[in-house]
Design a protein around this motif. Structure first.
Motif, PDB file in Angstrom:
ATOM      1  N   ASP A 181       5.630  -1.518 -11.672  1.00 60.40           N
ATOM      2  CA  ASP A 181       4.937  -0.524 -10.855  1.00 60.40           C
ATOM      3  C   ASP A 181       3.897  -1.195  -9.967  1.00 60.40           C
ATOM      4  N   ASP A 182       3.587  -0.538  -8.853  1.00 61.75           N
ATOM      5  CA  ASP A 182       2.535  -1.002  -7.942  1.00 61.75           C
ATOM      6  C   ASP A 182       2.772  -2.440  -7.498  1.00 61.75           C
ATOM      7  N   ASP A 204       4.357  -0.507  -3.749  1.00 59.22           N
ATOM      8  CA  ASP A 204       3.173   0.337  -3.701  1.00 59.22           C
ATOM      9  C   ASP A 204       3.031   1.035  -2.344  1.00 59.22           C
ATOM     10  N   GLU A 238       7.286   3.829  -2.933  1.00 56.98           N
ATOM     11  CA  GLU A 238       6.452   4.939  -3.409  1.00 56.98           C
ATOM     12  C   GLU A 238       5.609   5.533  -2.291  1.00 56.98           C
TER      13      GLU A 238
HETATM   14 CA    CA Z   1       2.886   3.117  -8.522  1.00 57.35          CA
END
Ligand code: CA
Ligand code: C2E
Ligand code: CA
Ligand code: CA
Length: 279
Positions: A181-182, A204, A238
Motif C-alpha cells: 500500500d501507499d 499512492d 489509488e
Molecule cells: Ca493507500
C-alpha cells in the motif's frame, strides 16, 4: 452531528485531545469491539482499467460512535495501534468482510471472481496464529485463498522482525495475496518487492493527482507500471477522481483503478450494484 451521508463529524483536537479523553476513547473502542455494530466495514470498488469491470473491493473501517457520529480511521487508528486494539479490530474487519463476500456469492450479487483487499496493521507481523486463523476463516466461507489481498504499507516494512517475514511467507504459501500500500511514499527500497514477493502494488494518490499533466508524476507512474509488469505484479492506482486521470492512467497501462471517480466507500447495504455491474 452527521455532516452528510459520507461525511465525518468534526472530530478534532479541540474536541478530545487530552490524555483522559484519549483513554476514554480507548475504553469506548474496546467496548465497541466487544459489542460489534458501531464498527462498520465500508467497501470501495476496484475496477479493471481496460474492461471497466468490477475487479474487487477494499474494506475500510468506519466507527459510528453513538455520541460523536462517524469517526474517520485517521482519528482512531493511531490510538488503536498504540493500545494494541488494532489486532482485534483488523480481525473483526476481516471476519465481517469474508462473511460479506461469501454472502454476495451465495445470493448471486457477485457472479465473477473479485478480490477482497483488507488493510492489515504491521502489529500482526508478530502474530504467529494469524495464518491458521485466516486459513480457517477462508475455509469456513469457502473462499478461494487468492481472493484475499492483505494490504500492508511500505512504512510498516522498516525493520521488520524475522517472524514477520515468516508470517508473510506462510500467507503466500497458502495462496493469500499481499499488496504493498501507499507505494512510493515510504522509505521505498525496491528490495522489499523482491524479498516479500508482493502480488500487487498500490500507487499512492500523490502520484495519481497530477498524472494527466505533470511530467514527474507521469514518469513515476510509467516506471512503477513497467517495474510491476517485469516482476509479474498487478498495479492499482489509488485516489482516482477525474476522467482525465482515468484516461492518463489507461494510456500508461495501469491495470486497475480505484477512487471517488468510480465509487466512494460505502456500507454493504448502500453499494450501488447497478452502477457496479456496469463497471
Ligand atoms: Ca493507500
Ligand atoms: P488507505 O489504505 O491508503 O486507504 C485509502 C484512503 O483514501 C481511504 O481513506 C479512502 O476512503 C480514501 N479514498 C479513496 N478514494 C479516494 C479518492 O478518490 N480521493 C480521496 N481524496 N480519497 C480517497 P480512509 O477510509 O479514511 O482510510 C484511511 C487509512 O486508514 C487507510 O488508508 C488505511 O491505511 C487505514 N485503514 C482503514 N481501514 C482500516 C482497517 O480496517 N485496518 C487497518 N489496519 N487500517 C485501516
Ligand atoms: Ca489500503
Ligand atoms: Ca494511506
Amino acid at each position: 452531528k452527521q455532516n452528510g451521508r459520507h461525511g465525518y463529524t468534526l472530530f478534532n483536537h479541540a474536541l478530545r485531545c487530552n490524555q483522559a479523553d484519549q483513554l476514554a476513547l480507548e475504553a469506548e473502542l474496546r467496548h465497541a469491539l466487544s459489542n460489534g455494530g458501531e464498527l462498520v466495514p465500508y467497501y470501495q470498488a476496484i475496477v479493471d482499467s481496460h474492461s471497466g469491470r468490477l475487479a474487487g473491493f477494499e474494506t475500510l473501517v468506519r466507527w459510528h460512535h453513538p455520541e460523536l457520529g462517524m469517526i474517520a480511521p485517521g482519528v482512531f487508528l493511531p490510538m488503536a495501534e498504540e493500545s494494541g486494539l488494532i489486532l482485534k479490530l483488523d480481525r473483526y474487519m476481516i471476519e465481517r468482510a469474508c462473511a460479506q463476500l461469501a454472502q454476495w456469492y451465495a445470493d448471486g450479487t457477485i457472479t465473477h471472481e473479485v478480490c477482497l483487499h483488507i488493510n492489515l496493521s504491521s502489529a500482526h507481523f508478530h502474530d504467529t496464529k494469524l495464518v491458521d486463523w485466516m486459513l480457517r476463516l477462508i475455509q469456513q466461507h469457502q473462499l478461494p485463498p487468492g481472493t484475499l489481498h492483505l494490504e500492508v504499507t511500505e512504512s510498516a516494512l522498516i525493520d521488520v522482525p524475522d517472524v514477520a517475514i515468516e508470517v508473510m511467507r506462510q500467507l503466500k504459501t497458502h495462496g493469500i495475496c499481499l499488496a504493498l500500500d501507499d507505494f512510493g511514499t515510504g522509505y521505498s527500497a525496491l528490495s522489499y518487492l523482491h524479498r516479500y514477493h508482493f502480488d500487487v502494488l498500490k500507487i499512492d494518490q500523490a502520484f495519481v493527482r497530477e498524472v494527466h499533466c505533470q511530467e514527474e508524476s507521469i514518469a513515476i507512474v510509467r516506471a512503477i507500471v513497467a517495474l510491476a509488469e517485469a516482476l509479474g505484479m498487478d498495479v492499482v492506482a489509488e485516489g482516482v477522481e477525474t476522467e482525465v486521470q482515468v484516461r492518463a492512467l489507461r494510456e500508461l497501462g495501469c491495470p486497475r483503478l480505484q477512487g471517488y471517480y468510480f465509487a466512494r466507500p460505502a456500507p454493504a447495504a448502500e453499494l450501488d450494484w447497478l452502477r457496479l455491474a456496469g463497471m
